[in-house]
Structure formats: structure tokens, C-alpha cells
Design an enzyme around this catalytic site. Structure first.
Site, short mmCIF file in Angstrom:
data_model
loop_
_atom_site.label_atom_id
_atom_site.label_comp_id
_atom_site.label_asym_id
_atom_site.label_seq_id
_atom_site.Cartn_x
_atom_site.Cartn_y
_atom_site.Cartn_z
N PRO A 174 0.77 -1.25 -0.05
CA PRO A 174 0.00 0.06 -0.20
C PRO A 174 0.89 1.35 0.12
O PRO A 174 1.61 1.39 0.98
CB PRO A 174 -0.80 -0.10 1.16
CG PRO A 174 -0.04 -0.93 2.23
CD PRO A 174 0.93 -2.00 1.42
N CYS A 191 3.30 3.67 8.97
CA CYS A 191 3.45 4.97 8.44
C CYS A 191 3.86 5.72 9.59
O CYS A 191 3.46 6.05 10.50
CB CYS A 191 2.19 5.59 7.91
SG CYS A 191 2.24 7.24 7.08
N HIS A 246 8.05 -4.50 7.41
CA HIS A 246 9.06 -3.56 6.77
C HIS A 246 10.29 -3.67 7.77
O HIS A 246 10.15 -3.05 8.69
CB HIS A 246 8.29 -2.03 6.80
CG HIS A 246 9.01 -1.38 5.82
ND1 HIS A 246 8.45 0.10 5.29
CD2 HIS A 246 10.48 -1.03 5.28
CE1 HIS A 246 9.49 0.69 4.71
NE2 HIS A 246 10.67 -0.21 4.75
N GLY A 299 10.58 -4.11 2.14
CA GLY A 299 11.53 -3.00 2.22
C GLY A 299 12.88 -3.18 1.42
O GLY A 299 13.27 -4.06 1.55
N GLY A 308 7.34 -2.72 -3.09
CA GLY A 308 7.02 -1.46 -2.90
C GLY A 308 7.49 -0.56 -3.99
O GLY A 308 6.86 -0.67 -5.18
#
Length: 331
Positions: free
Chosen positions: A13, A96, A167, A208, A231
Site C-alpha cells: 500500500p 506509516c 517492513h 522493504g 514497494g
């Protein structure tokens, strides 16, 4: 790779990137990869324009909804709404690092509150029949990861969570921008491997700085992990997704050309642009279609100029494809 290992591959996302148009594009490149929405805040799902925030094309399946928040009751309502919209999975954002997210008490700052995350997860999973998963960081700021990461995983797992996307870097909540948080804290895949070794029955997916499908597969093999999440590489060099179905899921090799995909994007734009003004975002998402190929710069320039000229998305894409064809005919 171990035999009968049911690995998964997914696209992370990413705010302002993985909207419905981006996901439709990515689905053309892989039928199996799991796609994720941008993070949607629980309050927005409850009070906002649901169709605009949650609507998606059935072609996007399998697709997961990522939700942000820290109020268990609101998250439960948001999860239930996502299930009613047809999502295959609900994911809670514990990764986040932005100031705006911190001020709302969700995202990476919740790495410091595992008990609250466990309560939120339990409320969400009780509200739905589809899986609820957690996407998190290794930790934040000056946390002692030897202590805090296992405690976080154990606490949330005790609430019933069996699937974590990690991550593989810390988040710095003060002093670094969200962009810097993608690169400055050092990557540490060994920490993710350690989580899998300590909790072998959990599904652990690594995220990551994964640039290729081969790298993702190697990381899974090295750590006995259950999957990998791409990502920025999936966004900037989307053609790598065409390797997923064969290399990860054992399906037939991808058989279409970049030109075929461009034509599919033109047809999609023609269908959606008259009813959805956000279709213009498709142009930005498709910038990397020819990345690494002769003419990639021409493709990007044509798309950028078409956007500046405020042409219809289908016309922008068609003109860019025509320019690519003319270049190749002249070669």
C-alpha cells in the site's frame, strides 16, 4: 526454494500511488499478485464517500484494504465495511511514520503500544470473516528491538493475528520525513528472519528495499519466510510484476508485450474517463511501463506532455504509443 512452500507476493500500500487505477494496471501484469489499497483512515470510511474511497474493479482481486486508526470500535466498523465492499483481506497500518498519522495516534507510533494494537486487531477480526493482517515496522526511534519487536509480535499474535508484513527497518518519528524513513534507517532483514525463527507458525512477509522477484525469493528462502512485498520497485519498474505468476506461483509465463498492455490501458481509460475524473492518475502510474527499454524516455515525455496539455487519458496514452511505434519503425 523449499518444495510445497506456499509463498505469496504482493504490492505494498503506497499513498498517492496504489489507487484503483494503479491496481487495475498492476493486475494486467500479474493475475496472482496480492494488491493493496492506499491507507484509508477508519473515520473516513465511516463518515466519508464510501464508493469513492472503497470502490474497485472486480478485476483487481485478490485485493486488500489497508486501514489506519487506533480506535477498536471504529476499526471494527471500517473492517466490516471493507468486507461488505468485497475486499479479500483487511490490513491495519502500524508502519506509516508521517506527522499527520502520528497526530491521529496511528501508524508506526503504535509500535509503542502493542496492547492497543492487539485490542484493535481483535475487534476487527471479530467483525469480519475475511483475514485481518498487520503491517508494521521493526520498531521506532530508540526502541531496543531485541526486546520490543518480539513483545509486539507476541502480544498481537496472542490476540489471534497470524499474518504480519514487516517492513525491515525502524521508523524515526522525529527528525526524518516519511520519504527519508524509506531509505535512511538501515534495512535489517535478519530481524525479520529472527521473528520467523521465534514464531515459526506465524505467516511472516518481508517488505522493504526489494528490487526484483529473484531478490524476494532469495530472502524468503534465507529466512524461511512466507512471502515478500514489493514497494517502490513495483511502481517505478512495474514490468517486474510479469515474473510473479511463473516464478512465485508456478503458473504460465507472462505472454503479452508492453504494447499489448498499453492498448489495454487505452481501452480501460476510454471506459472510465467519462465517469471518473481521477482516471488521469493512470497516466502517472503508467510512466514506468517501458522502463529499461529503448524509448522509455520518449514514452515518459509523451505522457508528461499529454498531461500538461490536459488531454483525455486515453488520448495521452494513444499518442505516447503512436510515438513509440513511429520511433521503432524508423529504427
Amino acid at each position: 526454494m523449499p518444495e510445497n512452500k506456499n509463498l505469496t507476493a504482493s504490492v505494498a500500500p503506497m499513498m498517492d500511488w496504489t489507487d484503483r487505477h494503479c491496481r487495475w494496471f498492476h493486475r494486467q501484469l500479474s493475475q496472482q499478485v496480492l494488491l493493496y489499497t492506499e491507507m484509508v483512515v477508519a473515520d473516513a470510511i465511516i463518515h466519508g464517500p464510501k464508493e469513492r474511497l472503497l470502490g474497485f474493479d472486480p478485476a483487481e482481486h485478490p485485493v486488500a484494504l489497508q486501514v489506519g486508526g487506533s480506535d477498536p470500535d471504529k476499526l471494527a466498523v471500517a473492517a466490516k465495511t471493507g468486507e461488505q465492499y468485497g475486499y479479500d483481506e483487511i490490513n491495519i497500518n502500524i508502519g506509516c511514520p508521517s506527522d499527520r498519522v502520528q497526530s491521529g495516534r496511528f501508524g508506526a507510533c503504535l509500535m509503542e503500544e502493542p496492547d492497543l494494537v492487539a485490542t484493535c486487531f481483535a475487534a476487527m477480526q471479530a467483525a469480519v470473516d475475511i483475514p485481518v493482517t498487520v503491517k508494521c515496522r521493526l520498531g521506532v526511534d530508540d526502541q531496543d528491538l531485541d526486546e520490543t519487536l518480539p513483545r509486539f509480535i507476541e502480544t498481537v499474535a496472542e490476540a489471534g493475528c497470524t499474518h504480519f508484513i514487516i517492513h525491515a527497518r525502524k521508523a524515526w518519528l522525529k527528525g526524518l520525513s516519511p520519504k527519508e524513513n524509506h531509505t535512511v534507517p538501515p534495512i535489517d532483514y535478519d530481524r525479520v528472519n529472527g521473528v520467523k525463527a521465534r514464531f515459526p507458525k506465524l505467516q511472516i512477509v518481508v517488505n522493504g528495499q526489494i528490487e526484483t522477484i529473484s531478490q524476494g525469493l532469495d530472502l524468503c528462502e534465507q529466512g524461511a519466510l512466507d512471502g515478500f512485498m514489493l514497494g517502490r520497485a513495483a511502481y517505478h519498474t512495474p514490468w517486474i510484476l510479469t515474473d510473479i505468476d511463473a516464478q512465485v506461483y508456478g503458473r504460465d509465463a507472462f505472454g503479452q508485450s508492453r504494447e499489448d498492455i498499453a492498448l489495454a490501458l487505452i481501452d480501460y481509460a476510454k471506459i472510465t474517463q467519462d465517469v471518473d475524473r481521477t482516471t488521469k492518475a493512470l497516466i502517472r502510474h503508467a510512466m514506468g511501463l517501458f522502463s529499461g527499454e529503448v524509448g522509455a524516455r520518449l514514452w515518459r515525455r509523451q505522457l508528461s506532455e499529454g498531461l500538461s496539455a490536459k488531454l483525455l487519458p486515453s488520448d495521452v496514452l494513444q499518442q505516447a504509443l503512436d510515438a513509440m511505434s513511429a520511433m521503432r519503425d524508423a529504427a
